[in-house]
Write an enzyme that holds these catalytic residues in place. Structure first.
Site, PDB file in Angstrom:
ATOM      1  N   TYR A   1       0.830  -1.202   0.000  1.00 47.39           N
ATOM      2  CA  TYR A   1       0.000   0.000   0.000  1.00 47.39           C
ATOM      3  C   TYR A   1       0.868   1.256   0.000  1.00 47.39           C
ATOM      4  O   TYR A   1       0.642   2.187  -0.782  1.00 47.39           O
ATOM      5  CB  TYR A   1      -0.915  -0.024   1.223  1.00 47.39           C
ATOM      6  CG  TYR A   1      -1.941   1.077   1.259  1.00 47.39           C
ATOM      7  CD1 TYR A   1      -3.143   0.944   0.573  1.00 47.39           C
ATOM      8  CD2 TYR A   1      -1.717   2.236   2.004  1.00 47.39           C
ATOM      9  CE1 TYR A   1      -4.097   1.952   0.619  1.00 47.39           C
ATOM     10  CE2 TYR A   1      -2.663   3.242   2.051  1.00 47.39           C
ATOM     11  CZ  TYR A   1      -3.852   3.099   1.361  1.00 47.39           C
ATOM     12  OH  TYR A   1      -4.783   4.102   1.413  1.00 47.39           O
TER      13      TYR A   1
ATOM     14  N   LYS B   1       1.111   4.028  -3.015  1.00 43.62           N
ATOM     15  CA  LYS B   1       0.721   5.410  -2.793  1.00 43.62           C
ATOM     16  C   LYS B   1       1.886   6.365  -3.027  1.00 43.62           C
ATOM     17  O   LYS B   1       1.696   7.485  -3.528  1.00 43.62           O
ATOM     18  CB  LYS B   1       0.159   5.583  -1.378  1.00 43.62           C
ATOM     19  CG  LYS B   1      -1.161   4.875  -1.145  1.00 43.62           C
ATOM     20  CD  LYS B   1      -2.234   5.323  -2.142  1.00 43.62           C
ATOM     21  CE  LYS B   1      -3.601   4.764  -1.802  1.00 43.62           C
ATOM     22  NZ  LYS B   1      -4.638   5.162  -2.795  1.00 43.62           N
TER      23      LYS B   1
END
Length: 266
Positions: free
Chosen positions: A158, A162
Site C-alpha cells: 500500500y 501510494k
C-alpha cells in the site's frame, strides 16, 4: 460547501466511486451540477450510486477492473459516446492492504494491490488524457495517502503504491501543465470511512491513539476529502498542478515526540 458554478454541466469519471471517498466525491461533484460516471468493481453498487446522485439522466455506472486496460478503455469510450467530453478524473479505486509483517506477506497479494492502486491510476489517466489534452482543459485527481509519505510498518504494498502515485502525479502534472491539464493528488489522513471503522472494529487501528497523534484531535470524514477534490476540480485551482495535498488534520506536519492533541476525547 463552496459553490463552483463553472462545474455545472461538466463531466467526471470517478473510479471506486460506489463507496467511501469515491462516493463522497461523486456526491459532491453531482451537487455542483456535474454529470458523473461511477466506475466500480461492484456493478450493483455502481448502479445504485449513480441512481442516487439524482434524476438528471446524465449520471452513468460502469463496472470492471481499473487494472484491466480493456475495461478502462470501454468506460472511456462509453462516456465519450454519451457526453462527448471528460473534464475531471478522480482515481480513487483501491483495495485494502494485509497489515502483515514483511516476511509473512504474499507476493501475489503485493502485486495485486500495486496493480490496482498504481497501475490502475496510470491506466485510467492514460486513457482519459488524450481527450483532456484535445479539449485543452482537464483535472486529474489521484488518491494518495499519508502512507505514501510516512513510513508505516506492515504496509509495504500500500505504501509503495501510494508513494508511486505521488510521484506520478508530479511527473504527469509537469508534462501536461502547458496544455491545460492539471494533475494533483489528495493524501488523506485517517478518515472515519466505513473501511476505517471496520479496521477499528477488528483491532487493526486504535481510534483513540490516532486522535492523540492528530493535531486536530479528531478523525476526518469522507466529506473533508470530497470538498478538497471539488476544489481541485474547479477553476479556483487553475494554477495548481503536480501537488499532493494532505487532508489529515495536521497528522503529517506533527513531528514532536509527544501527543499532538492533549484535549478530551469525547
Amino acid at each position: 460547501m463552496a459553490s463552483y458554478p463553472e462545474l455545472q454541466g461538466r463531466v467526471a469519471l470517478i473510479t471506486g466511486g460506489a463507496s467511501g471517498l469515491g462516493l463522497a466525491a461523486a456526491r459532491s461533484l453531482a451537487g455542483q451540477g456535474m454529470r458523473v460516471a461511477v466506475a466500480d468493481l461492484d456493478a450493483g453498487a455502481a448502479e445504485r450510486a449513480a441512481m442516487a446522485l439524482g434524476p438528471s439522466g446524465g449520471h452513468l455506472a460502469f463496472s470492471g477492473d481499473v487494472a484491466s486496460q480493456g475495461d478502462v478503455h470501454g468506460w472511456v469510450a462509453a462516456l465519450l459516446a454519451r457526453h462527448g467530453r471528460i473534464d475531471v478524473l478522480i482515481n480513487s479505486a483501491g483495495i485494502p492492504d494485509s497489515f502483515l509483517p514483511t516476511v509473512e506477506q504474499d507476493v501475489a497479494d503485493f502485486r495485486r494491490l500495486v496493480d490496482v492502486h498504481l497501475t490502475g491510476t496510470y491506466l485510467v489517466t492514460q486513457a482519459v488524457a488524450p481527450t483532456m489534452l484535445q479539449q485543452g482543459r482537464g483535472s486529474v485527481i489521484n488518491l494518495s495517502s499519508v502512507a505514501g509519505v510516512l513510513g508505516l510498518a506492515r504496509r509495504n504494498a500500500y505504501s509503495a503504491a501510494k508513494a508511486g502515485i505521488g510521484m506520478m502525479t508530479r511527473t504527469m502534472g509537469c508534462e501536461w501543465a502547458a496544455r491545460g491539464v492539471r494533475v494533483n493528488a489528495i493524501a488523506p489522513g485517517y478518515m472515519l470511512t466505513p473501511f476505517a471503522q471496520r479496521l477499528i472494529d477488528e483491532g487493526k487501528l486504535d481510534a483513540a491513539r490516532l486522535r492523540r497523534r492528530t493535531p486536530a484531535g479528531r478523525l476526518g470524514t469522507a466529506q473533508h476529502v470530497a470538498e478538497a477534490m471539488t476544489f481541485l476540480a474547479s477553476d479556483a485551482a487553475a494554477f495548481i498542478t503536480g501537488v499532493t495535498l494532505p487532508v489529515d488534520g495536521g497528522y503529517m506536519a506533527w513531528g514532536a515526540a509527544s501527543d499532538a492533541y492533549e484535549g478530551p476525547l469525547d
